[in-house]
Write a protein that holds these residues in place. Sequence first.
Motif, PDB file in Angstrom:
ATOM      1  N   TRP A   1       0.813  -1.208   0.000  1.00  0.00           N
ATOM      2  CA  TRP A   1       0.000   0.000   0.000  1.00  0.00           C
ATOM      3  C   TRP A   1       0.846   1.256   0.000  1.00  0.00           C
ATOM      4  O   TRP A   1       0.403   2.307  -0.430  1.00  0.00           O
ATOM      5  N   SER A   2       2.071   1.177   0.531  1.00  0.00           N
ATOM      6  CA  SER A   2       2.932   2.357   0.522  1.00  0.00           C
ATOM      7  C   SER A   2       3.659   2.498  -0.806  1.00  0.00           C
ATOM      8  O   SER A   2       4.415   3.434  -0.991  1.00  0.00           O
TER       9      SER A   2
ATOM     10  N   GLY B   1      -5.250  10.104   7.230  1.00  0.00           N
ATOM     11  CA  GLY B   1      -3.993   9.380   7.108  1.00  0.00           C
ATOM     12  C   GLY B   1      -2.770  10.071   7.665  1.00  0.00           C
ATOM     13  O   GLY B   1      -1.677   9.488   7.643  1.00  0.00           O
ATOM     14  N   HIS B   2      -2.917  11.299   8.172  1.00  0.00           N
ATOM     15  CA  HIS B   2      -1.745  12.046   8.629  1.00  0.00           C
ATOM     16  C   HIS B   2      -2.093  12.796   9.916  1.00  0.00           C
ATOM     17  O   HIS B   2      -2.934  13.700   9.906  1.00  0.00           O
TER      18      HIS B   2
ATOM     19  N   VAL C   1      -2.810   9.621  -0.390  1.00  0.00           N
ATOM     20  CA  VAL C   1      -2.589   8.467   0.474  1.00  0.00           C
ATOM     21  C   VAL C   1      -1.109   8.111   0.577  1.00  0.00           C
ATOM     22  O   VAL C   1      -0.607   7.766   1.649  1.00  0.00           O
TER      23      VAL C   1
ATOM     24  N   VAL D   1       0.813   3.787   4.625  1.00  0.00           N
ATOM     25  CA  VAL D   1      -0.642   3.820   4.537  1.00  0.00           C
ATOM     26  C   VAL D   1      -1.244   2.998   5.667  1.00  0.00           C
ATOM     27  O   VAL D   1      -0.960   1.794   5.778  1.00  0.00           O
ATOM     28  N   GLU D   2      -2.052   3.630   6.508  1.00  0.00           N
ATOM     29  CA  GLU D   2      -2.764   2.903   7.548  1.00  0.00           C
ATOM     30  C   GLU D   2      -3.931   2.134   6.930  1.00  0.00           C
ATOM     31  O   GLU D   2      -4.451   2.510   5.874  1.00  0.00           O
TER      32      GLU D   2
ATOM     33  N   SER E   1      -7.042   1.871   7.938  1.00  0.00           N
ATOM     34  CA  SER E   1      -8.269   2.666   7.857  1.00  0.00           C
ATOM     35  C   SER E   1      -8.213   3.659   6.710  1.00  0.00           C
ATOM     36  O   SER E   1      -9.212   3.910   6.032  1.00  0.00           O
ATOM     37  N   GLU E   2      -7.033   4.215   6.460  1.00  0.00           N
ATOM     38  CA  GLU E   2      -6.847   5.153   5.353  1.00  0.00           C
ATOM     39  C   GLU E   2      -7.051   4.447   4.014  1.00  0.00           C
ATOM     40  O   GLU E   2      -7.706   4.968   3.103  1.00  0.00           O
ATOM     41  N   ALA E   3      -6.503   3.241   3.898  1.00  0.00           N
ATOM     42  CA  ALA E   3      -6.660   2.473   2.661  1.00  0.00           C
ATOM     43  C   ALA E   3      -8.113   2.071   2.451  1.00  0.00           C
ATOM     44  O   ALA E   3      -8.611   2.061   1.326  1.00  0.00           O
TER      45      ALA E   3
ATOM     46  N   ARG F   1      -9.980   5.133   1.225  1.00  0.00           N
ATOM     47  CA  ARG F   1      -9.639   5.371  -0.178  1.00  0.00           C
ATOM     48  C   ARG F   1     -10.374   4.395  -1.090  1.00  0.00           C
ATOM     49  O   ARG F   1     -10.944   4.784  -2.109  1.00  0.00           O
TER      50      ARG F   1
END
Length: 298
Positions: free
Chosen positions: A31-32, A208-209, A270, A276-277, A279-281, A284
């Motif tokens: 994901w990163s 995400g931040h 993202v 990438v957490e 929950s963030e993914a 998205r």
Amino acid sequence: LDPSMTREAIAREQERLAREPRGPLEPGAGWSRLPGGLSRLVAQPRYEHLEYAGRLRDALPIPMLADAGDPQRAVQALWALVLSRDEAARAHELEVLEGVYPAEFVVGVRERREVLATLPEGRRMPLLRRLVPALGRRPIAERQALVGRLDRVVAADGSISVSEYAFARLARLHLFEQGAPPGPVPRLPASQMEAELQIVFSVLAHAGHTDASVAAAAYDRGMTRVLSVPRAPYAPPADWVAAMDRALAKLDQMRLNDKAQLVDGLAAVVSHDGRVEVSEAELRRGIWGLLHCPLPPL
């Protein structure tokens, strides 16, 4: 698969992937390292994406996969997915379910929730997608009732996380669209939607931040992928759920060429800080789905 791929090309891809070392399937792996030009993959998965989807399927609990083949059990699995990770919030949500379903049905939801508690968080969204066909075989009246109950259950404790939002809205979209006529062809340019873009990109950057300055930089990076000269600043709305609902409904009317830039802009937000957490993914992925931009598992 890309329809231009021949049998020989597919065979070459299989040989290439077989030679590559494959580590364990970790939640969030890759994901990163989102690929550039992600919009090119909308509705056009490549062989490696299908192979990865197969690995995700094989990593899901067998009882939950069995639920995906049964319309009745799929509803119980859906509620288990939607329930909050927070114990106190989950208790409020279960109270709502107990008011509309028989006791044995709610027992089944609780049992599936216990199974999901052992599942790495990154596997939850693939499971939701596998439930959709079975849910579509429920009677229309029941699907319509489910749409209304989703909002009641998720809002039962007075709060909603970004993951809960993504799951509930995606489930509601699939349940609604399986019984609705096709919508109008999207024709609006991105230049007319800066206010809506500001809301969605701000919420995603905020999710995400934790550092506000990093979130603002991620927001700016994403906005410049969609608009040549964005003017709206980073500003997460206080009532973000209602604001997101309105903004995404409007952005879904964006013309397709501009939607491609929107997909890449969301990916830029993202991946801004290189991590990438879950929950963030999930948020998205939910946004992409609500905008009718289906992307393969990454």
